[in-house]
Design a protein around this motif. Structure first.
Motif, PDB file in Angstrom:
ATOM      1  N   ASP A 164       0.673  -1.196  -0.078  1.00  0.00           N
ATOM      2  CA  ASP A 164      -0.016   0.174   0.016  1.00  0.00           C
ATOM      3  C   ASP A 164       0.873   1.324   0.085  1.00  0.00           C
ATOM      4  O   ASP A 164       0.551   2.208  -0.826  1.00  0.00           O
ATOM      5  N   ASN A 165       1.775   1.198   0.926  1.00  0.00           N
ATOM      6  CA  ASN A 165       2.932   2.725   0.744  1.00  0.00           C
ATOM      7  C   ASN A 165       3.504   2.738  -0.499  1.00  0.00           C
ATOM      8  O   ASN A 165       3.426   3.893  -0.911  1.00  0.00           O
ATOM      9  N   GLU A 166       3.774   1.625  -1.058  1.00  0.00           N
ATOM     10  CA  GLU A 166       4.356   1.920  -2.489  1.00  0.00           C
ATOM     11  C   GLU A 166       3.628   2.396  -3.500  1.00  0.00           C
ATOM     12  O   GLU A 166       3.458   3.149  -4.202  1.00  0.00           O
ATOM     13  N   ILE A 167       2.139   1.941  -3.429  1.00  0.00           N
ATOM     14  CA  ILE A 167       1.124   2.527  -4.207  1.00  0.00           C
ATOM     15  C   ILE A 167       0.855   3.991  -3.936  1.00  0.00           C
ATOM     16  O   ILE A 167       0.741   4.605  -4.972  1.00  0.00           O
ATOM     17  N   LEU A 168       0.706   4.188  -2.696  1.00  0.00           N
ATOM     18  CA  LEU A 168       0.363   5.528  -2.314  1.00  0.00           C
ATOM     19  C   LEU A 168       1.618   6.512  -2.782  1.00  0.00           C
ATOM     20  O   LEU A 168       1.537   7.669  -3.213  1.00  0.00           O
ATOM     21  N   ASP A 169       2.648   6.058  -2.488  1.00  0.00           N
ATOM     22  CA  ASP A 169       4.283   7.052  -3.188  1.00  0.00           C
ATOM     23  C   ASP A 169       4.177   7.092  -4.431  1.00  0.00           C
ATOM     24  O   ASP A 169       4.469   8.017  -5.061  1.00  0.00           O
ATOM     25  N   GLY A 170       3.622   6.030  -5.274  1.00  0.00           N
ATOM     26  CA  GLY A 170       3.561   5.953  -6.812  1.00  0.00           C
ATOM     27  C   GLY A 170       2.656   6.998  -7.006  1.00  0.00           C
ATOM     28  O   GLY A 170       2.653   7.891  -7.907  1.00  0.00           O
ATOM     29  N   LEU A 171       1.330   6.896  -6.512  1.00  0.00           N
ATOM     30  CA  LEU A 171       0.393   8.253  -6.855  1.00  0.00           C
ATOM     31  C   LEU A 171       0.643   9.364  -6.517  1.00  0.00           C
ATOM     32  O   LEU A 171       0.712  10.357  -7.064  1.00  0.00           O
ATOM     33  N   SER A 172       1.404   9.433  -5.298  1.00  0.00           N
ATOM     34  CA  SER A 172       1.895  10.834  -4.817  1.00  0.00           C
ATOM     35  C   SER A 172       2.673  11.500  -6.061  1.00  0.00           C
ATOM     36  O   SER A 172       2.712  12.794  -6.185  1.00  0.00           O
ATOM     37  N   GLN A 173       3.790  10.804  -6.331  1.00  0.00           N
ATOM     38  CA  GLN A 173       4.617  11.233  -7.364  1.00  0.00           C
ATOM     39  C   GLN A 173       3.888  11.932  -8.567  1.00  0.00           C
ATOM     40  O   GLN A 173       4.193  12.749  -9.228  1.00  0.00           O
ATOM     41  N   VAL A 174       2.843  11.116  -9.054  1.00  0.00           N
ATOM     42  CA  VAL A 174       2.052  11.370 -10.449  1.00  0.00           C
ATOM     43  C   VAL A 174       1.514  12.791 -10.090  1.00  0.00           C
ATOM     44  O   VAL A 174       1.409  13.738 -10.706  1.00  0.00           O
ATOM     45  N   PHE A 175       0.698  12.887  -8.919  1.00  0.00           N
ATOM     46  CA  PHE A 175      -0.119  13.892  -8.425  1.00  0.00           C
ATOM     47  C   PHE A 175       0.667  15.268  -8.329  1.00  0.00           C
ATOM     48  O   PHE A 175       0.403  16.341  -8.940  1.00  0.00           O
ATOM     49  N   ARG A 176       1.845  14.965  -7.805  1.00  0.00           N
ATOM     50  CA  ARG A 176       2.656  16.135  -7.412  1.00  0.00           C
ATOM     51  C   ARG A 176       3.221  16.666  -8.560  1.00  0.00           C
ATOM     52  O   ARG A 176       3.545  17.789  -8.733  1.00  0.00           O
ATOM     53  N   SER A 177       3.576  15.624  -9.523  1.00  0.00           N
ATOM     54  CA  SER A 177       4.178  16.202 -10.809  1.00  0.00           C
ATOM     55  C   SER A 177       3.021  16.872 -11.852  1.00  0.00           C
ATOM     56  O   SER A 177       3.586  17.702 -12.596  1.00  0.00           O
ATOM     57  N   LYS A 178       2.062  16.116 -11.786  1.00  0.00           N
ATOM     58  CA  LYS A 178       1.163  16.617 -12.911  1.00  0.00           C
ATOM     59  C   LYS A 178      -0.325  17.249 -12.521  1.00  0.00           C
ATOM     60  O   LYS A 178      -1.045  17.706 -13.416  1.00  0.00           O
ATOM     61  N   GLY A 179      -0.532  17.201 -11.182  1.00  0.00           N
ATOM     62  CA  GLY A 179      -1.748  17.884 -10.477  1.00  0.00           C
ATOM     63  C   GLY A 179      -2.666  16.947 -10.918  1.00  0.00           C
ATOM     64  O   GLY A 179      -2.516  15.746 -11.419  1.00  0.00           O
ATOM     65  N   TYR A 180      -3.784  17.380 -10.056  1.00  0.00           N
ATOM     66  CA  TYR A 180      -4.934  16.590 -10.325  1.00  0.00           C
ATOM     67  C   TYR A 180      -5.578  16.045 -11.797  1.00  0.00           C
ATOM     68  O   TYR A 180      -5.421  15.205 -12.261  1.00  0.00           O
ATOM     69  N   ASP A 181      -5.597  17.255 -12.463  1.00  0.00           N
ATOM     70  CA  ASP A 181      -6.223  17.447 -13.798  1.00  0.00           C
ATOM     71  C   ASP A 181      -5.400  16.553 -14.764  1.00  0.00           C
ATOM     72  O   ASP A 181      -5.661  15.934 -15.735  1.00  0.00           O
ATOM     73  N   GLY A 182      -4.082  16.729 -14.710  1.00  0.00           N
ATOM     74  CA  GLY A 182      -3.056  16.373 -15.673  1.00  0.00           C
ATOM     75  C   GLY A 182      -2.776  14.753 -15.399  1.00  0.00           C
ATOM     76  O   GLY A 182      -2.098  14.300 -16.174  1.00  0.00           O
ATOM     77  N   ALA A 183      -3.241  14.255 -14.228  1.00  0.00           N
ATOM     78  CA  ALA A 183      -2.822  12.962 -13.872  1.00  0.00           C
ATOM     79  C   ALA A 183      -3.683  12.088 -14.521  1.00  0.00           C
ATOM     80  O   ALA A 183      -5.278  11.841 -14.300  1.00  0.00           O
ATOM     81  N   SER A 184      -3.326  11.258 -15.534  1.00  0.00           N
ATOM     82  CA  SER A 184      -4.389  10.334 -16.377  1.00  0.00           C
ATOM     83  C   SER A 184      -4.163   8.899 -15.410  1.00  0.00           C
ATOM     84  O   SER A 184      -3.472   8.714 -14.601  1.00  0.00           O
ATOM     85  N   LEU A 185      -5.151   8.116 -15.745  1.00  0.00           N
ATOM     86  CA  LEU A 185      -5.299   6.749 -15.158  1.00  0.00           C
ATOM     87  C   LEU A 185      -4.124   5.963 -15.777  1.00  0.00           C
ATOM     88  O   LEU A 185      -3.606   5.148 -14.896  1.00  0.00           O
ATOM     89  N   LYS A 186      -3.836   6.249 -17.001  1.00  0.00           N
ATOM     90  CA  LYS A 186      -2.492   5.527 -17.203  1.00  0.00           C
ATOM     91  C   LYS A 186      -1.330   5.756 -16.423  1.00  0.00           C
ATOM     92  O   LYS A 186      -0.247   4.813 -15.948  1.00  0.00           O
ATOM     93  N   ASP A 187      -1.006   7.187 -16.270  1.00  0.00           N
ATOM     94  CA  ASP A 187       0.119   7.637 -15.404  1.00  0.00           C
ATOM     95  C   ASP A 187       0.059   7.112 -14.229  1.00  0.00           C
ATOM     96  O   ASP A 187       1.037   6.590 -13.585  1.00  0.00           O
ATOM     97  N   LEU A 188      -1.215   7.051 -13.216  1.00  0.00           N
ATOM     98  CA  LEU A 188      -1.125   6.537 -12.116  1.00  0.00           C
ATOM     99  C   LEU A 188      -1.208   4.947 -12.112  1.00  0.00           C
ATOM    100  O   LEU A 188      -0.556   4.485 -10.939  1.00  0.00           O
TER     101      LEU A 188
END
Length: 187
Positions: free
Chosen positions: A8-32
């Motif tokens: 779970d922490n690895e998942i959250l860290d991965g999601l965090s990196q995407v949201f931090r780098s692309k924002g909410y709107d810029g984060a695609s499901l493929k990126d996540l």
């Protein structure tokens, strides 16, 4: 039951990196999906409400880390105010990878993210201010001075992260943390 392939922490860290780098709107499901190593269906299995639930989980995860690491050190009355500040600033360095990472509040406050996460962002920022306000009181500041300095401290941290990223110069962030330390230490 099958063991989880990704913690779970690895998942959250991965999601965090995407949201931090692309924002909410810029984060695609493929990126996540790519960042977590999970297929889209597995992401939806874990987060049935979709991207909003993922971002909420990231906010909660980061806020828990901040409370357990940063705020704990800043509020730990077993240490002197100077030591508390030094340890807290070291945890802030870790949180933002020495100034290389942007704040999740900033990342989620752009475009539609602000509408979705305004309460969480406001509450999180208020916690930062109240924590530094308590620290300021322990340095002997008056309540009004402590609140004003706490707000300035949050502005210095957040502003230096933006400027560090824009100038591609992490020294800006480090200099801001050193300025924060000097300001409180002079109290």
């Amino acid at each position: 039951m099958r063991p989880q392939k990704v913690l779970d922490n690895e998942i959250l860290d991965g999601l965090s990196q995407v949201f931090r780098s692309k924002g909410y709107d810029g984060a695609s499901l493929k990126d996540l999906s790519d960042a977590t190593g999970l297929k889209k269906a597995s992401l939806y299995h874990r987060f049935p409400s979709g991207k909003k639930e993922m971002a909420d989980a990231v906010l909660h995860h980061i806020q828990n880390w901040v409370e357990e690491q940063v705020f704990f050190e800043l509020l730990n009355e077993e240490n002197s105010p100077n030591l508390r500040l030094q340890k807290g600033l070291n945890e802030i360095r870790l949180l933002y990878n020495g100034g290389k990472e942007i704040c999740i509040f900033r990342a989620l406050s752009l475009q539609s993210g602000l509408e979705l996460f305004a309460n969480e962002i406001n509450t999180g920022m208020q916690k930062w201010i109240s924590t530094f306000e308590s620290l300021g009181l322990s340095f002997g500041l008056t309540p009004n001075e402590a609140k004003n300095e706490a707000t300035k401290t949050l502005i210095k941290i957040q502003g230096s992260l933006i400027v560090s990223k824009g100038l591609d110069n992490i020294e800006v962030f480090e200099n801001a943390l050193q300025e924060i330390e000097m300001t409180y230490s002079k109290s």
